[in-house]
Design an enzyme around this catalytic site. Structure first.
Site, PDB file in Angstrom:
ATOM      1  N   GLN A  53       0.840  -1.213   0.000  1.00  0.00           N
ATOM      2  CA  GLN A  53       0.000   0.000   0.000  1.00  0.00           C
ATOM      3  C   GLN A  53       0.873   1.261   0.000  1.00  0.00           C
ATOM      4  OE1 GLN A  53      -3.202   0.670  -0.342  1.00  0.00           O
ATOM      5  NE2 GLN A  53      -3.744  -1.481  -0.615  1.00  0.00           N
ATOM      6  N   SER A  54       1.796   1.346  -0.941  1.00  0.00           N
ATOM      7  CA  SER A  54       2.708   2.507  -0.967  1.00  0.00           C
ATOM      8  C   SER A  54       2.067   3.719  -1.649  1.00  0.00           C
ATOM      9  CB  SER A  54       3.978   2.106  -1.721  1.00  0.00           C
ATOM     10  OG  SER A  54       4.705   3.253  -2.087  1.00  0.00           O
ATOM     11  N   ASN A  55       2.142   4.859  -0.971  1.00  0.00           N
ATOM     12  CA  ASN A  55       1.693   6.119  -1.584  1.00  0.00           C
ATOM     13  C   ASN A  55       2.701   6.611  -2.616  1.00  0.00           C
ATOM     14  OD1 ASN A  55      -0.668   6.624   0.213  1.00  0.00           O
ATOM     15  ND2 ASN A  55       0.931   6.575   1.769  1.00  0.00           N
TER      16      ASN A  55
ATOM     17  N   CYS B 110       4.542   4.782  -4.602  1.00  0.00           N
ATOM     18  CA  CYS B 110       4.355   4.055  -5.864  1.00  0.00           C
ATOM     19  C   CYS B 110       3.088   4.534  -6.578  1.00  0.00           C
ATOM     20  CB  CYS B 110       4.302   2.555  -5.599  1.00  0.00           C
ATOM     21  SG  CYS B 110       5.873   1.931  -4.958  1.00  0.00           S
TER      22      CYS B 110
END
Ligand SMILES: Cc1ncc(COP(=O)(O)O)c(C=O)c1O
Length: 342
Positions: free
Chosen positions: A79-81, A83
């Site tokens: 859940q990377s912001n 990326c």
């Protein structure tokens, strides 16, 4: 050369209208009965749900464009912001985005794996690769380089955004810019802040912001609230980050080690996991200010800002840097039940 050295010559893919909003959180201040709480709303950048990684990517993607790249490669948590926003830059600027998902959080289920940032980056057209470990920065970078080699063989021109320290800290430049922008806003509003609360993960936000303030003559304390690793590891990381920024800009490092203040009180039980103070901060932000805070980053930093406001007391001002992360609330819906039930 001025105090920021080469800063204004660094390539930048400028996609965010500046400045972001600076606003008083009056309801939260009244509820806390402590220092006034203000927010710098970097969560409200208009690009694909915004957040701190917009400012950081402007410098990475600027460098990529200067090298003639057509593909961005990036790695991060599922859940990377970062990326999600790399995928947004790529879509907006006509590039491709390959992103690697690291298993950093022991959480299964369709929400975590498919909703929130994952859904948005798929909508934006990113190509997803998986990677089984979450605590191997050098290994993650080597794996990205391998994907980059494959892309080169296929005639593409990739640009790798590295995770491990030891590469030019281009992302931190976005927060040098934020410090400069904020100092101008505060001056125009004749507003004095007594303490800044920022999240401290990779250190790009905390390091760049602290560096920018000190280089521009502002000595106000900054506390970095840990979201990823404990203070014993984060403090040397930040000190190194500030030295790297100085080297990149060709100036002396204006940040003495004692100015690198780290608080890991709200990290437990670990990255991406909630604790009672963070749950209370998320609830207070939402119910008193309609601020959406995420469980991984901005919720923990708000827990820190509330603590500072209570410690400083009435008559002082704390500024909370809202770094965004709002799409993650959909993915963490099950974990947030405790906030909803309270
Ligand atoms: C919403 C949000 N806030 C804060 C951080 C931490 O910022 P940094 O990695 O610059 O320390 C991140 C990192 O991914 C983030 O996504």
């Amino acid at each position: 050369m001025g105090p920021l050295g080469r800063f204004d010559q660094m390539p930048r893919a400028e996609l965010s209208p500046a400045p972001t909003l600076l606003e008083p959180l009056g309801n939260l201040t009244r509820a806390t009965a402590g220092a006034e709480i203000w927010a710098k709303r970097d969560d409200a950048h208009p690009l694909a749900f915004g957040g701190n990684k917009v400012r950081q990517l402007e410098y990475y993607v600027g460098a990529a464009q200067a090298e003639g790249a057509d593909t961005i490669l990036i790695t991060g948590a599922v859940q990377s912001n970062f990326c999600r926003l790399a995928a947004a830059f790529a879509a907006k600027l006509g590039m491709a985005c390959n992103r690697r998902q690291e298993e950093r959080v022991a959480r299964e289920g369709p929400l975590y794996r498919a909703s929130g940032n994952v859904l948005v980056e798929r909508l934006l057209g990113a190509k997803l690769h998986s990677y089984p470990t979450g605590e191997d920065e050098a290994g993650a970078d080597a794996n990205l380089e391998a994907i980059a080699d494959d892309l080169r063989s296929a005639g593409r021109t990739p640009y790798v955004i590295h995770l491990a320290p030891g590469h030019p800290p281009l992302g931190a430049l976005g927060y040098v810019e934020c410090a400069r922008e904020l100092l101008e806003q505060l001056k125009a509003a004749s507003l004095e802040i007594d303490h800044f609360a920022v999240p401290s993960g990779s250190g790009a936000t905390h390091g760049g912001f602290l560096f920018g303030l000190r280089a521009l003559g502002c000595a106000t304390p900054v506390t970095g609230f840990c979201v990823r690793r404990g203070a014993d590891q984060q403090k040397p990381r930040l000190e190194k980050r500030c030295q790297e920024i100085a080297q990149l800009l060709g100036v002396a490092n204006p940040v003495p080690p004692e100015d690198v203040v780290i608080d890991d009180q709200f990290l437990a039980p670990g990255y991406g996991q909630l604790n009672p103070a963070t749950e209370a901060a998320i609830r207070a932000g939402a119910r008193s200010e309609a601020l959406i805070l995420d469980p991984v980053y901005s919720g923990k930093c708000m827990a820190g800002a509330l603590k500072l406001a209570r410690e400083l007391g009435p008559g002082k001002r704390v500024l909370f840097l809202h770094t965004g992360g709002s799409p993650a609330v959909f993915a963490y819906g099950n974990a947030l039940e405790t906030v909803l039930q309270a």
